[in-house]
Design an enzyme around this catalytic site. Structure first.
Site, PDB file in Angstrom:
ATOM      1  N   GLU A  74      -8.319 -11.960  -7.790  1.00  0.00           N
ATOM      2  CA  GLU A  74      -7.117 -11.565  -6.837  1.00  0.00           C
ATOM      3  C   GLU A  74      -6.729 -13.046  -6.465  1.00  0.00           C
ATOM      4  O   GLU A  74      -5.553 -13.099  -6.089  1.00  0.00           O
ATOM      5  CB  GLU A  74      -7.625 -10.783  -5.783  1.00  0.00           C
TER       6      GLU A  74
ATOM      7  N   ALA B 148     -10.368  -7.419  -2.116  1.00  0.00           N
ATOM      8  CA  ALA B 148     -11.100  -6.506  -2.035  1.00  0.00           C
ATOM      9  C   ALA B 148     -11.141  -5.639  -3.522  1.00  0.00           C
ATOM     10  O   ALA B 148     -10.190  -5.907  -4.363  1.00  0.00           O
ATOM     11  CB  ALA B 148     -10.927  -5.464  -0.998  1.00  0.00           C
TER      12      ALA B 148
ATOM     13  N   GLU C  93     -13.940  -9.660  -7.940  1.00  0.00           N
ATOM     14  CA  GLU C  93     -12.678  -9.521  -7.444  1.00  0.00           C
ATOM     15  C   GLU C  93     -12.086 -10.681  -6.588  1.00  0.00           C
ATOM     16  O   GLU C  93     -10.825 -10.969  -6.575  1.00  0.00           O
ATOM     17  CB  GLU C  93     -12.757  -8.571  -6.085  1.00  0.00           C
TER      18      GLU C  93
ATOM     19  N   ARG D 149       0.828  -1.023  -0.158  1.00  0.00           N
ATOM     20  CA  ARG D 149       0.014  -0.065  -0.152  1.00  0.00           C
ATOM     21  C   ARG D 149       0.659   1.349  -0.004  1.00  0.00           C
ATOM     22  O   ARG D 149       1.514   1.483   1.050  1.00  0.00           O
ATOM     23  CB  ARG D 149      -0.904   0.051   1.234  1.00  0.00           C
TER      24      ARG D 149
ATOM     25  N   GLU E 108      -1.269  -5.873  -7.983  1.00  0.00           N
ATOM     26  CA  GLU E 108      -1.573  -7.370  -7.848  1.00  0.00           C
ATOM     27  C   GLU E 108      -0.560  -8.244  -8.473  1.00  0.00           C
ATOM     28  O   GLU E 108      -0.726  -9.478  -8.160  1.00  0.00           O
ATOM     29  CB  GLU E 108      -3.081  -7.534  -8.628  1.00  0.00           C
TER      30      GLU E 108
END
Length: 222
Positions: free
Chosen positions: A112, A91, A108, A79, A158
């Site tokens: 993911e 998410a 998602e 992040r 990702e």
């Protein structure tokens, strides 16, 4: 956030929950790809007015995916604003035109971590920081997991995701040790444990979402 009345020092009459916080004027400060910042002048109790800076957001969904062994799927994701990797739930933003929150959560989860689920329900709705943003996130509970193909190639952060399964109780312990700090992950894991132990009942997957953001999506006709 403190009020800025027109006449400092003027006594404020208490309205005990009856005041209408009417927006007197509004202007855009910044409009970006995933958020906007606007400044509003709002009527305050006692006749004054105050500036409120509001970050508009598209909203998001997250998924507590529990397998048959009561293990939860977590992702370790970088992040940028915090400059570190966090353990989070799968998410994503509500940024696909016309897509329902449930369908976004299902997409998602597949994109993911390569999973689909047979059973879906709503655990919690989380207002991230209602003092300055309308950002809200809906956290789903997904059960009856099965594997699906991951899309290729992965994009941006990702491409660096680490996916692991933790026992639900271990994941909740990580909340209290500070290893998990992401707001929807914290609230979703605690709610999932309460449901798992029979202390709470989740809502239907299409339950009403009172605080789902509408201002930013309306700007881009999402």
């Amino acid at each position: 956030m403190s009020a800025d009345p027109e006449e400092p020092g003027t006594p404020i009459t208490r309205t005990n929950g009856r005041h209408s916080f009417t927006t007197l004027s509004t202007s855009d400060v910044y409009v970006g790809n995933i958020l906007a910042l606007r400044a509003d002048e709002v009527a305050m109790p006692g006749g004054g007015r105050s500036r409120r800076e509001v970050v508009e957001h598209s909203g998001a969904v997250a998924v507590v995916a529990l397998d048959e062994h009561e293990r939860v799927v977590l992702v370790h994701q970088y992040r940028y604003p915090l400059d570190r990797r966090l353990w989070e739930l799968p998410a994503g933003l509500l940024d696909a035109p016309g897509e329902s929150p449930l369908h976004t959560a299902q997409r998602e989860l597949a994109e993911e971590v390569g999973l689909a689920a047979e059973e879906w329900s709503v655990l919690v709705d989380v207002a991230a920081s209602p003092g300055f943003t309308d950002q809200s996130e809906r956290v789903y509970l997904a059960r009856g997991l099965s594997e699906v193909a991951l899309p290729e190639p992965a994009a941006d952060e990702e491409a660096d995701l680490v996916v692991r399964r933790f026992g639900l109780d271990r994941a909740v312990e990580m909340v209290f040790t500070g290893e998990i700090v992401n707001a929807p992950a914290v609230s979703g894991l605690l709610a999932a444990q309460a449901v798992s132990r029979g202390r709470a009942v989740p809502r239907p997957p299409e339950a009403e979402w009172v605080d789902r953001p509408v201002r930013f999506p309306a700007r881009t006709d999402r």
